[in-house]
Design an enzyme around this catalytic site. Structure first.
Site, PDB file in Angstrom:
ATOM      1  N   PHE A 135       0.860  -1.185   0.000  1.00 26.96           N
ATOM      2  CA  PHE A 135       0.000   0.000   0.000  1.00 26.96           C
ATOM      3  C   PHE A 135       0.892   1.230   0.000  1.00 26.96           C
ATOM      4  CE2 PHE A 135      -2.515   3.464   1.748  1.00 26.96           C
ATOM      5  CZ  PHE A 135      -3.613   3.410   0.905  1.00 26.96           C
ATOM      6  N   ASP A 191       9.335   2.525   1.610  1.00 29.15           N
ATOM      7  CA  ASP A 191       8.163   3.261   2.091  1.00 29.15           C
ATOM      8  C   ASP A 191       8.034   2.970   3.583  1.00 29.15           C
ATOM      9  OD1 ASP A 191       5.649   4.049   2.911  1.00 29.15           O
ATOM     10  OD2 ASP A 191       4.635   3.418   1.074  1.00 29.15           O
ATOM     11  N   LYS A 229       2.697   9.824   8.399  1.00 29.34           N
ATOM     12  CA  LYS A 229       1.991   9.375   9.600  1.00 29.34           C
ATOM     13  C   LYS A 229       2.503   9.999  10.901  1.00 29.34           C
ATOM     14  CE  LYS A 229      -0.157   5.160   7.869  1.00 29.34           C
ATOM     15  NZ  LYS A 229      -1.561   5.367   8.177  1.00 29.34           N
TER      16      LYS A 229
HETATM   17  N1  PLP Z   1       2.421   4.142   2.512  1.00 31.54           N
HETATM   18  C1  PLP Z   1       2.098   3.319   3.524  1.00 31.54           C
HETATM   19  C2  PLP Z   1       3.009   2.194   3.864  1.00 31.54           C
HETATM   20  C3  PLP Z   1       0.919   3.519   4.243  1.00 31.54           C
HETATM   21  O1  PLP Z   1       0.606   2.681   5.248  1.00 31.54           O
HETATM   22  C4  PLP Z   1       0.083   4.594   3.894  1.00 31.54           C
HETATM   23  C5  PLP Z   1      -1.192   4.814   4.600  1.00 31.54           C
HETATM   24  O2  PLP Z   1      -1.715   3.959   5.272  1.00 31.54           O
HETATM   25  C6  PLP Z   1       0.461   5.425   2.836  1.00 31.54           C
HETATM   26  C7  PLP Z   1       1.644   5.176   2.168  1.00 31.54           C
HETATM   27  C8  PLP Z   1      -0.393   6.579   2.417  1.00 31.54           C
HETATM   28  O3  PLP Z   1      -0.299   7.618   3.344  1.00 31.54           O
HETATM   29  P1  PLP Z   1      -1.370   8.812   3.338  1.00 31.54           P
HETATM   30  O4  PLP Z   1      -2.689   8.243   3.700  1.00 31.54           O
HETATM   31  O5  PLP Z   1      -0.819   9.779   4.342  1.00 31.54           O
HETATM   32  O6  PLP Z   1      -1.350   9.387   1.964  1.00 31.54           O
END
Ligand code: PLP
Length: 391
Positions: A136, A221, A250
């Site tokens: 994700f 990520d 986050k």
């Molecule tokens: N990358 C990861 C690993 C995530 O867990 C998330 C959100 O849960 C995101 C990216 C996306 O972040 P945002 O919701 O702040 O755009």
């Protein structure tokens, strides 16, 4: 008179399935609803409020900065943004930081940087990014394309060109997928939304070696795993490797919207004035909050507390597994722990809510426990008793 829930449903686009409570305030690992009911928060805004709710140092930093300077354009220098970048660089592999407003935006920056890096070398045919099934990375067009879950990509065609997906934790699959068009591999050190999937201990080191051998970039990520969540400031530290690019969001500002992309000096130099930008990226206000976060984490030894509590939680959930055969696997690191069950997790989450505990379910059947890192043993014990009853 309409209830607040009815008003919200009438006025806000229905992109979220919400629980029928209205939260009004929080303190530490507790939150309260409009009727005064107390909940212990094992969600923490989905791994966001790592220092807990209404942390006095964050509140004070935000108030002080709001009174002084909330925003100026990135046409000018500001001290909080500079100091934050210096802190992140000092405590990571990186040489430079770029600030954005969310995880998706940080990942957008990473995707653009990887392509620009090769384009600048006269290698613009190297644009393809390999990501993992079950990953994700966000909801913008580029990051949902990067996301290896068809249920998230569905309905948004045509997607961005240049992404391919391979199974997570399968180094041979990446080796086979890399070709002359590949510029980077993008991976979460632990898949969070994918159901708390932890790779084998060698996976990231093997991947680092593979990227070096093929001359491509490794993007981590760490939007969910970063900022101490796994018992190290950044999850890559568990695997003795360093990426070329890493994204954070986050927990970076403990709930104020902030994302960051960190990169080595060499890779970061592919972005020059005009390559990328964000009006709100790294405002003095959010930077002051994030600075308070990183200083508090350091001074109050939050990461080592997270490691201790993470071991305690992991042990407790493993004990729960021995008593309940419906738990098929327990996975995680630090305070990112998942218990996979052999049925839909939603009813368990609902029952926990009724008993005053907020937990979350990832991937349909993985009960996910991601409390603030300041959690202690007593609420963990109480949650285990409640789950014991429910399961
Ligand atoms: N990358 C990861 C690993 C995530 O867990 C998330 C959100 O849960 C995101 C990216 C996306 O972040 P945002 O919701 O702040 O755009």
């Amino acid at each position: 008179m309409k209830s607040l829930i009815e008003r919200s449903e009438a006025a806000i686009v229905h992109t979220y399935n919400r629980f029928p409570i209205v939260l009004t305030r929080g303190k530490g690992y507790r939150v309260w609803d409009a009727e005064g009911n107390e909940y212990i928060d094992f969600v923490a805004g989905i791994a966001v409020c790592n220092l807990g709710h209404a942390h006095p140092r964050i509140a004070q930093a935000v108030c002080r900065q709001a009174d002084r300077l909330v925003h100026v354009s990135n046409l000018y220098y500001t001290e909080p943004q500079t100091e934050l970048a210096e802190h992140l660089v000092k405590h990571s592999f990186a040489g430079k930081a770029f600030f954005a407003n969310s995880g998706a935006e940080a990942n957008e920056a990473a995707i653009k940087l990887a392509r620009k890096y090769f384009s600048d070398k006269g290698n613009s045919e190297r644009f393809r990014i390999i990501t993992m099934k079950g990953s994700f990375h966000g909801r913008t067009m580029a990051t949902l394309t990067a996301t290896g879950q068809s249920k998230i990509r569905g309905g948004f065609d045509p997607l961005l060109a240049g992404f391919s997906y391979v199974p997570f934790n399968d180094i041979d699959a990446i080796e086979k997928a890399v070709d002359d068009t590949t510029c980077a591999v993008m991976v979460e050190p632990i898949q969070g939304e994918g159901g708390v999937q932890v790779p084998s201990q060698d996976y990231l080191a093997d991947l680092r070696r593979l990227c070096d051998r093929k001359g491509i970039l490794l993007i981590l990520d760490e939007v969910q795993t970063g900022m101490g969540r796994t018992g190290a400031l950044f999850a890559y530290e568990h695997y003795n490797i360093e990426p070329d690019i890493m994204t954070l969001a986050k927990a970076l500002a403990n709930g104020l919207p902030m994302g960051a992309m960190l990169a080595t000096d060499e890779v970061a130099s592919a972005f020059t004035a005009g390559s990328h930008a964000s009006t709100f990226g790294g405002t003095p206000l959010v930077s002051a909050a994030a600075l308070a976060v990183v200083k508090t984490m350091e001074e109050e030894e939050i990461v080592s507390h997270c490691k201790k509590m993470g071991d305690y939680l992991m042990n407790a959930v493993c004990q729960l597994k021995t008593a309940h055969s419906c738990i098929t696997e327990v996975r995680g690191k630090g305070l990112l722990v998942g218990a996979e069950i052999d049925r839909d997790g939603a009813p368990v989450v609902d029952k926990c809510l009724k008993k005053g505990f907020l937990i979350n379910c990832a991937h349909g059947n993985v009960l996910r426990f991601i409390p603030p890192l300041i959690i202690d043993k007593e609420p963990i014990d109480r949650l285990m008793e409640i789950l014991d009853g429910i399961l």
